[in-house]
Enzyme design. Structure first.
Site, PDB file in Angstrom:
ATOM      1  N   GLY A  10       0.872  -1.182   0.000  1.00  0.00           N
ATOM      2  CA  GLY A  10       0.000   0.000   0.000  1.00  0.00           C
ATOM      3  C   GLY A  10       0.903   1.224   0.000  1.00  0.00           C
ATOM      4  N   ILE A  14      -0.600   6.683   4.085  1.00  0.00           N
ATOM      5  CA  ILE A  14       0.252   6.149   5.156  1.00  0.00           C
ATOM      6  C   ILE A  14       1.493   5.486   4.565  1.00  0.00           C
ATOM      7  CG2 ILE A  14       0.385   4.562   7.115  1.00  0.00           C
ATOM      8  CD1 ILE A  14      -2.586   4.919   7.529  1.00  0.00           C
ATOM      9  N   GLY A  15       1.311   4.708   3.471  1.00  0.00           N
ATOM     10  CA  GLY A  15       2.444   4.000   2.872  1.00  0.00           C
ATOM     11  C   GLY A  15       3.578   4.925   2.489  1.00  0.00           C
ATOM     12  N   ASN A 121      -7.839  -0.854   8.249  1.00  0.00           N
ATOM     13  CA  ASN A 121      -9.036  -0.938   9.100  1.00  0.00           C
ATOM     14  C   ASN A 121     -10.114  -1.833   8.486  1.00  0.00           C
ATOM     15  OD1 ASN A 121      -8.824   0.534  11.510  1.00  0.00           O
ATOM     16  ND2 ASN A 121      -8.938   2.476  10.417  1.00  0.00           N
ATOM     17  N   HIS A 176      -9.528  -1.123  18.233  1.00  0.00           N
ATOM     18  CA  HIS A 176      -9.228   0.201  17.647  1.00  0.00           C
ATOM     19  C   HIS A 176     -10.526   0.784  17.110  1.00  0.00           C
ATOM     20  CE1 HIS A 176      -7.172   3.501  15.898  1.00  0.00           C
ATOM     21  NE2 HIS A 176      -7.434   3.154  14.651  1.00  0.00           N
TER      22      HIS A 176
HETATM   23  O1  TXD Z   1      -4.594   3.069  13.550  1.00  0.00           O
HETATM   24  C1  TXD Z   1      -4.913   2.494  12.496  1.00  0.00           C
HETATM   25  N1  TXD Z   1      -4.687   1.178  12.328  1.00  0.00           N
HETATM   26  C2  TXD Z   1      -5.603   3.288  11.396  1.00  0.00           C
HETATM   27  C3  TXD Z   1      -5.590   2.573  10.060  1.00  0.00           C
HETATM   28  C4  TXD Z   1      -5.138   4.682  11.302  1.00  0.00           C
HETATM   29  C5  TXD Z   1      -5.390   5.387  10.148  1.00  0.00           C
HETATM   30  C6  TXD Z   1      -5.779   4.748   8.860  1.00  0.00           C
HETATM   31  N2  TXD Z   1      -6.156   3.368   8.985  1.00  0.00           N
HETATM   32  C7  TXD Z   1      -6.397   2.599   7.770  1.00  0.00           C
HETATM   33  O2  TXD Z   1      -5.210   2.369   7.009  1.00  0.00           O
HETATM   34  C8  TXD Z   1      -7.353   3.230   6.798  1.00  0.00           C
HETATM   35  O3  TXD Z   1      -8.690   3.127   7.276  1.00  0.00           O
HETATM   36  C9  TXD Z   1      -7.101   2.380   5.580  1.00  0.00           C
HETATM   37  O4  TXD Z   1      -7.799   1.151   5.712  1.00  0.00           O
HETATM   38  C10 TXD Z   1      -5.598   2.091   5.664  1.00  0.00           C
HETATM   39  C11 TXD Z   1      -4.763   2.901   4.728  1.00  0.00           C
HETATM   40  O5  TXD Z   1      -5.018   4.268   4.932  1.00  0.00           O
HETATM   41  P1  TXD Z   1      -4.417   5.339   3.872  1.00  0.00           P
HETATM   42  O6  TXD Z   1      -4.785   6.684   4.384  1.00  0.00           O
HETATM   43  O7  TXD Z   1      -2.991   5.024   3.582  1.00  0.00           O
HETATM   44  O8  TXD Z   1      -5.306   5.014   2.569  1.00  0.00           O
HETATM   45  P2  TXD Z   1      -4.927   5.333   1.045  1.00  0.00           P
HETATM   46  O9  TXD Z   1      -4.161   6.596   0.949  1.00  0.00           O
HETATM   47  O10 TXD Z   1      -6.202   5.142   0.283  1.00  0.00           O
HETATM   48  O11 TXD Z   1      -3.910   4.145   0.673  1.00  0.00           O
HETATM   49  C12 TXD Z   1      -4.351   2.820   0.565  1.00  0.00           C
HETATM   50  C13 TXD Z   1      -3.613   2.225  -0.621  1.00  0.00           C
HETATM   51  C14 TXD Z   1      -4.034   2.873  -1.962  1.00  0.00           C
HETATM   52  O12 TXD Z   1      -2.899   3.456  -2.583  1.00  0.00           O
HETATM   53  C15 TXD Z   1      -4.597   1.720  -2.766  1.00  0.00           C
HETATM   54  O13 TXD Z   1      -4.289   1.764  -4.152  1.00  0.00           O
HETATM   55  C16 TXD Z   1      -3.892   0.549  -2.112  1.00  0.00           C
HETATM   56  O14 TXD Z   1      -3.937   0.848  -0.731  1.00  0.00           O
HETATM   57  N3  TXD Z   1      -4.523  -0.733  -2.379  1.00  0.00           N
HETATM   58  C17 TXD Z   1      -3.828  -1.867  -2.484  1.00  0.00           C
HETATM   59  N4  TXD Z   1      -2.497  -2.074  -2.355  1.00  0.00           N
HETATM   60  C18 TXD Z   1      -2.112  -3.357  -2.507  1.00  0.00           C
HETATM   61  N5  TXD Z   1      -2.942  -4.394  -2.780  1.00  0.00           N
HETATM   62  C19 TXD Z   1      -4.263  -4.188  -2.920  1.00  0.00           C
HETATM   63  N6  TXD Z   1      -5.099  -5.223  -3.191  1.00  0.00           N
HETATM   64  C20 TXD Z   1      -4.761  -2.864  -2.756  1.00  0.00           C
HETATM   65  N7  TXD Z   1      -6.010  -2.310  -2.808  1.00  0.00           N
HETATM   66  C21 TXD Z   1      -5.839  -1.005  -2.567  1.00  0.00           C
END
Ligand code: TXD
Length: 309
Positions: A10, A14-15, A121, A176
């Site tokens: 990802g 965050i990534g 999440n 969480h």
């Molecule tokens: O404390 C915690 N655990 C939480 C977690 C704090 C904040 C955010 N939380 C969760 O992290 C949030 O609810 C999301 O489920 C994740 C990721 O949050 P982020 O803000 O990084 O979301 P983005 O910017 O949408 O990035 C997610 C990336 C995006 O680039 C997609 O293209 C990619 O995930 N994505 C994938 N990558 C790999 N493989 C697959 N299948 C895939 N599907 C989507």
């Protein structure tokens, strides 16, 4: 000796921040993976060009080819959808579970020895799915939530008291989500118990703001959710593993009787070191804290059971 390999599954908000922080700390060589063409590659190239200023020689690669994450020592998983205003973390369950299944299948095949930190999440369900689907030992699959929730509580206390954040220590346990369990009784400021420095009402106000801090940011951002503090929290966990720091941190860990709970992941105090989640620490809780933790566990159990993982 070769540097550790860190796979970031990802490359979104965050990534990308994980990659920056890992590079700054020179934790290891970084592979950013995403399904979106160009995003991991662009972020990796941008970070690569920052290395002279960051003074780091770690390599940073972006890819849409899972094979490039093979052999990673650490995998940090943010793949999934973030919340939109008005959504709960649980609303992401169905869509993100499908994504986590795909990620877990690839990690099982390509990174069989990795320490996996799940961020996506709804966290407690996603980390449970990660362990079940990869089949990795519980020590090597952990969820990032409590470090973030505790950091939020600590930040609010430091702001209220006008003290350095370095002085504030606490733990937030449980799932969480809205049922998380801040433990003000276990919060100290340079060893001074919090209740000697603040009224009960002020403390409850900070606990309440902590419970809903994620939603507060989602409402402000309108698109996306918090990413700097989640990334910083996960990097602290990855560093504890890679540098065998034996840190006591609140993390979502697999319970087998600790605190009276079994068979699910939930936020508890753990020791993270070179063997991953090395120990779960059982601290004394009063009746109110125990009840709150059980309520949180019941919510996590209901969510995980509903997912049919
Ligand atoms: O404390 C915690 N655990 C939480 C977690 C704090 C904040 C955010 N939380 C969760 O992290 C949030 O609810 C999301 O489920 C994740 C990721 O949050 P982020 O803000 O990084 O979301 P983005 O910017 O949408 O990035 C997610 C990336 C995006 O680039 C997609 O293209 C990619 O995930 N994505 C994938 N990558 C790999 N493989 C697959 N299948 C895939 N599907 C989507």
């Amino acid at each position: 000796m070769a540097r550790p390999k860190i796979a970031l599954i990802g490359a979104g908000q965050i990534g990308g921040t994980l990659a920056l922080l890992a590079a700054q700390k020179e934790l290891g060589d970084i592979v950013l993976y995403d399904i979106v063409e160009g995003v991991p590659q662009g972020k990796a190239l941008d970070l690569t060009e920052a290395r002279p200023i960051l003074q780091t020689d770690v390599s940073i690669v972006g890819t849409n080819d899972y094979r490039e994450v093979a052999g990673a020592d650490v995998a940090i998983v943010t793949a999934g959808l973030p919340r939109k205003p008005g959504m709960s973390r649980d609303d992401l369950l169905e869509k993100n579970l499908k994504i986590i299944r795909n990620v877990a299948d690839n990690l099982r095949e390509l990174c069989p020895g990795a320490f996996v930190i799940v961020i996506s999440n709804p966290l407690d369900a996603m980390v449970y799915a990660m362990k079940e689907i990869t089949g990795f030992p519980k020590e090597r699959v952990v969820g990032m939530a409590g470090v973030l929730d505790s950091s939020r509580f600590r930040a609010f206390v430091a702001m209220k008291l006008g003290v350095s954040v370095r002085e504030v220590k606490t733990l937030v346990l449980g799932g969480h989500g809205d049922t998380m369990v801040p433990l003000p009784r276990h919060c100290t400021v340079s060893g001074v118990p919090l209740h000697q420095l603040m009224s009960g009402e002020e403390i409850e106000g900070i606990a309440e703001r902590t419970r809903f801090a994620g939603g507060e940011i989602v409402k402000l951002l309108k698109k996306g959710s918090a990413f700097y503090s989640p990334a910083a929290s996960a990097i602290e966990m990855a560093e504890a593993y890679l540098r065998d720091q034996k840190r006591l941190m609140p993390c979502a860990a697999y319970l087998e009787g600790e605190y009276g709970f079994s068979g699910y992941y939930m936020g508890v105090p753990v020791i993270i070191g070179g063997r991953g989640v090395e120990r779960i620490i059982e601290i004394d809780l009063n009746e109110e804290e125990r009840d709150a933790l059980r309520g949180s566990f019941e919510h996590v159990k209901k969510l995980v059971d509903s997912a049919g993982i």
